[in-house]
Write a protein that holds these residues in place. Structure first.
Motif, PDB file in Angstrom:
ATOM      1  N   THR A  96       0.846  -1.193   0.000  1.00 43.24           N
ATOM      2  CA  THR A  96       0.000   0.000   0.000  1.00 43.24           C
ATOM      3  C   THR A  96       0.877   1.237   0.000  1.00 43.24           C
ATOM      4  O   THR A  96       1.711   1.418   0.905  1.00 43.24           O
TER       5      THR A  96
ATOM      6  N   LEU B  58       1.848   4.939   0.687  1.00 40.41           N
ATOM      7  CA  LEU B  58       1.467   6.004   1.604  1.00 40.41           C
ATOM      8  C   LEU B  58       1.678   7.389   1.017  1.00 40.41           C
ATOM      9  O   LEU B  58       1.135   8.366   1.540  1.00 40.41           O
TER      10      LEU B  58
ATOM     11  N   THR C  42      -1.046   8.960   8.368  1.00 38.91           N
ATOM     12  CA  THR C  42      -1.931   7.937   8.912  1.00 38.91           C
ATOM     13  C   THR C  42      -2.020   6.769   7.935  1.00 38.91           C
ATOM     14  O   THR C  42      -2.334   6.957   6.754  1.00 38.91           O
TER      15      THR C  42
ATOM     16  N   GLU D 211      -0.111   2.747  13.730  1.00 33.69           N
ATOM     17  CA  GLU D 211      -1.183   3.290  12.907  1.00 33.69           C
ATOM     18  C   GLU D 211      -0.752   4.511  12.112  1.00 33.69           C
ATOM     19  O   GLU D 211      -1.535   5.066  11.341  1.00 33.69           O
ATOM     20  N   SER D 212       0.484   4.930  12.315  1.00 33.24           N
ATOM     21  CA  SER D 212       0.993   6.090  11.599  1.00 33.24           C
ATOM     22  C   SER D 212       2.473   5.890  11.312  1.00 33.24           C
ATOM     23  O   SER D 212       3.132   5.034  11.908  1.00 33.24           O
TER      24      SER D 212
ATOM     25  N   ALA E  93      -4.099   4.242   7.707  1.00 28.54           N
ATOM     26  CA  ALA E  93      -5.432   3.831   7.252  1.00 28.54           C
ATOM     27  C   ALA E  93      -5.912   4.632   6.053  1.00 28.54           C
ATOM     28  O   ALA E  93      -6.514   4.073   5.128  1.00 28.54           O
ATOM     29  N   ASP E  94      -5.667   5.961   6.062  1.00 29.63           N
ATOM     30  CA  ASP E  94      -6.226   6.775   4.975  1.00 29.63           C
ATOM     31  C   ASP E  94      -5.214   7.671   4.283  1.00 29.63           C
ATOM     32  O   ASP E  94      -5.569   8.441   3.390  1.00 29.63           O
ATOM     33  N   GLY E  95      -3.933   7.598   4.659  1.00 33.65           N
ATOM     34  CA  GLY E  95      -2.896   8.370   3.983  1.00 33.65           C
ATOM     35  C   GLY E  95      -2.932   9.864   4.275  1.00 33.65           C
ATOM     36  O   GLY E  95      -2.341  10.650   3.526  1.00 33.65           O
ATOM     37  N   THR E  96      -3.583  10.274   5.373  1.00 33.45           N
ATOM     38  CA  THR E  96      -3.650  11.690   5.731  1.00 33.45           C
ATOM     39  C   THR E  96      -2.292  12.175   6.236  1.00 33.45           C
ATOM     40  O   THR E  96      -1.677  11.541   7.099  1.00 33.45           O
TER      41      THR E  96
END
Length: 600
Positions: free
Chosen positions: A189, A191, A229, A210-211, A231-234
């Protein structure tokens, strides 16, 4: 009192620390035997124990988090095909874990239980790197391939729960991506999706997994510290400097503690704090000497960290810092072999104007006995890279030259790291020769300096710096008294055709491609205008060089020897540079004799 070059080259370096599983012992690399080997000690100033005794250099040491053992890397004859070995502290037994000598292996870290480790290797295809996970007891082909890559991949460590790995992919030295790789499924995945060229470096897992924390120039000209992050790439900005770049970060997932370093005009400023999501609660600044610091490694509790510090007046040593108080102790005592530390000369940081109105940073050092009456010869020492930076670290050869009446000028010409993204890209492809013009502008500055004998200015450099030496001698032949080319590029076309397959794409991104830029590459290659050289030339190279093949040196010498004095010195057991003490002594003794003959 002046000492000979062999004495200076015997000044030791201690670096690359790693804490043992109990936090009561630190392993590190020390070159007392002539090449870096693994040593350890149990306290500041304690007598160190030597563990490895090889004739080849050891490239890193990483202690197991749970057992009294460590992994170290070692190549052969400078060929950069490092193998990973495990050392058992109780028995002294060494096990070659990878045992694939035709391939490169890049260490990726231990799992938290110490049962597995990760690495990347180009076993399957010499031009690309795959990701592997291997049990500590497995040897050779026991590694499990968990992802097949199609480029230059590096593993950045296991997640806190050991389920995932951080993986970085480099497209060039100024363009990377960071991924999370699921070890069980092989799912990758990304990032860091982006357009254009963006640096994403020094990625570290956050304490909760988680980050991810990393440095990037995604929104500025300099590198900032970001949190991503998973989970959502923030992205969230954590720390930045309006002028200078944050060049590295280390996170301890047990304590949630962070250390990050800022490169301020070549010097390191180090900050420590406790992570709280997007913010850092600062802790006291470590009480370290001003110089260049790096290689941060936390102890098992995260209460202390080891760091290597070097400065022009002191060789590299390992310090241990109390993270909560900032108190620092020097643990290693790298010997200066009887040369008084107070005799080592500190450089002056200067800035000189170049052809387009920019100011070029440089470090300039003059001998203590300089009279200021234009009597001092100067060595213009040009770093490689080109995305590197000359910083005021200890340099034995530099101190020898200074002790023997030579000034040393170290420019960070355009293309150098440390001065922002825009500066690092000023020399790309068609702008390559602008960096050479920066060197000539430095010579013009030197000629106006009251200490300098303008008829005795020498060009010296290694790797890409060797190219700059040769290009400066062909473009500006009348300003040089001599040139010293160490593992330098003489012809960009033959260099790119013959360099290691795993490096070609990375280098073409910087220099230009064989397919699209061949005519340009030929036009800027010093070998094609070597008849312009007027000054004596000394060429040094390693026969096993996988980056700049030794054929570059042979072609250069053959073409230049008809019209200028040329000396060639090839080391059969070296690669891209000189790692063995006896070879460094031979090489720089010959350089000193060359300069005495043609310059002094």
């Amino acid at each position: 009192m002046s000492h000979d070059i062999e004495r200076y080259l015997n000044v030791r370096r201690a670096r690359g620390a790693s804490f043992g599983p109990n936090g009561d012992r630190v392993g590190f690399l020390l070159d007392t035997t002539g090449v870096p080997q693994v040593w350890s000690l149990a306290g500041p100033g304690a007598w160190p124990d030597q563990h490895t005794v090889f004739e080849e250099r050891v490239t890193f040491v990483s202690w197991s988090p749970e057992r009294h053992e460590f992994v170290f890397g070692m190549d052969e004859g400078g060929n950069e095909r490092a193998q990973l070995h495990r050392y058992d502290l109780a028995s002294g037994e060494v096990t070659n874990l990878t045992a694939t000598p035709e391939a490169k292996h890049r260490w990726g870290g231990w799992s938290h239980d110490g049962d597995r480790f990760a690495f990347t290797s180009n076993r399957r295809d010499a031009s690309v790197f795959d990701v592997y996970v291997q049990g500590r007891d497995d040897v050779g082909d026991g590694a499990e391939p968990v992802y097949e890559g199609d480029g230059w991949l590096t593993v950045g460590g296991f997640s806190p729960d050991d389920s995932s790995l951080l993986v970085s992919e480099a497209y060039s030295n100024v363009d990377q991506d960071v991924y999370v790789l699921d070890v069980d499924t092989g799912e990758l995945t990304r990032l860091t999706p982006h357009e254009g060229t963006v640096r994403f470096r020094s990625a570290e897992w956050g304490p909760d997994g988680e980050s991810v924390y990393l440095v990037s120039d995604r929104e500025s000209n300099t590198l900032d510290l970001w949190r991503v992050t998973v989970a959502d790439g923030t992205f969230s900005l954590v720390a930045s400097d309006p002028e200078w770049g944050i060049d590295g970060v280390a996170v301890d997932d047990e304590s949630g503690r962070v250390v990050y370093t800022t490169n301020v005009d070549g010097y390191t400023e180090l900050a420590v704090g406790d992570l709280d999501g997007d913010t850092i609660d600062p802790l006291p600044t470590p009480d370290l000497p001003r110089g260049i610091a790096g290689g941060v490694a936390f102890d098992p509790d995260g209460d202390r960290f080891a760091v290597t510090v070097t400065r022009r007046g002191s060789p590299a040593n390992v310090y241990v810092v109390n993270a909560t108080t900032g108190a620092a102790e020097r643990w290693t005592r790298a010997s200066t072999v009887g040369i008084p530390s107070e005799s080592f000369i500190q450089p002056e940081l200067i800035h000189y104007p170049t052809f387009d109105g920019r100011d070029i940073p440089a470090f300039f050092s003059v001998p203590d006995d300089d009279t200021g009456h234009g009597e001092t010869p100067v060595i213009v020492d040009i770093h490689g890279g080109p995305e590197s930076q000359r910083r005021p670290s200890f340099a034995a050869v530099t101190q020898y030259f200074l002790a023997n009446g030579y000034a040393v000028f170290e420019p960070n010409v355009r293309g150098s790291a440390g001065y922002g993204t825009a500066y690092s890209r000023l020399d790309d492809v068609e702008n390559r020769m602008d960096a050479v013009a920066d060197v000539e502008a430095g010579v013009a500055w030197l000629r106006e300096h009251p200490a300098v004998d303008s008829d005795r200015i020498v060009a010296m450099g290694g790797s890409y710096g060797g190219f700059v030496v040769l290009a400066a001698m062909t473009e500006y032949p009348d300003v040089w008294a001599a040139g010293i080319d160490i593992v330098g590029i003489a012809n960009f076309v033959t260099f790119l055709e013959n360099t290691g397959e795993w490096r070609r794409d990375l280098r073409e991104a910087e220099y230009g491609s064989l397919a699209e830029d061949r005519e340009l590459l030929e036009s800027i290659s010093p070998l094609n205008t070597i008849e312009e050289v007027r000054a004596p030339l000394f060429v040094l190279h390693g026969a096993n060089d996988p980056r700049v093949p030794v054929s570059e040196a042979h072609r250069l010498v053959e073409a230049a020897r008809d019209h200028v004095p040329v000396r060639e010195l090839i080391f059969e057991d070296e690669g891209h540079g000189l790692s063995k003490l006896e070879n460094r002594v031979e090489a720089y003794s010959a350089v000193v004799a060359f300069l005495d003959e043609h310059v002094r």
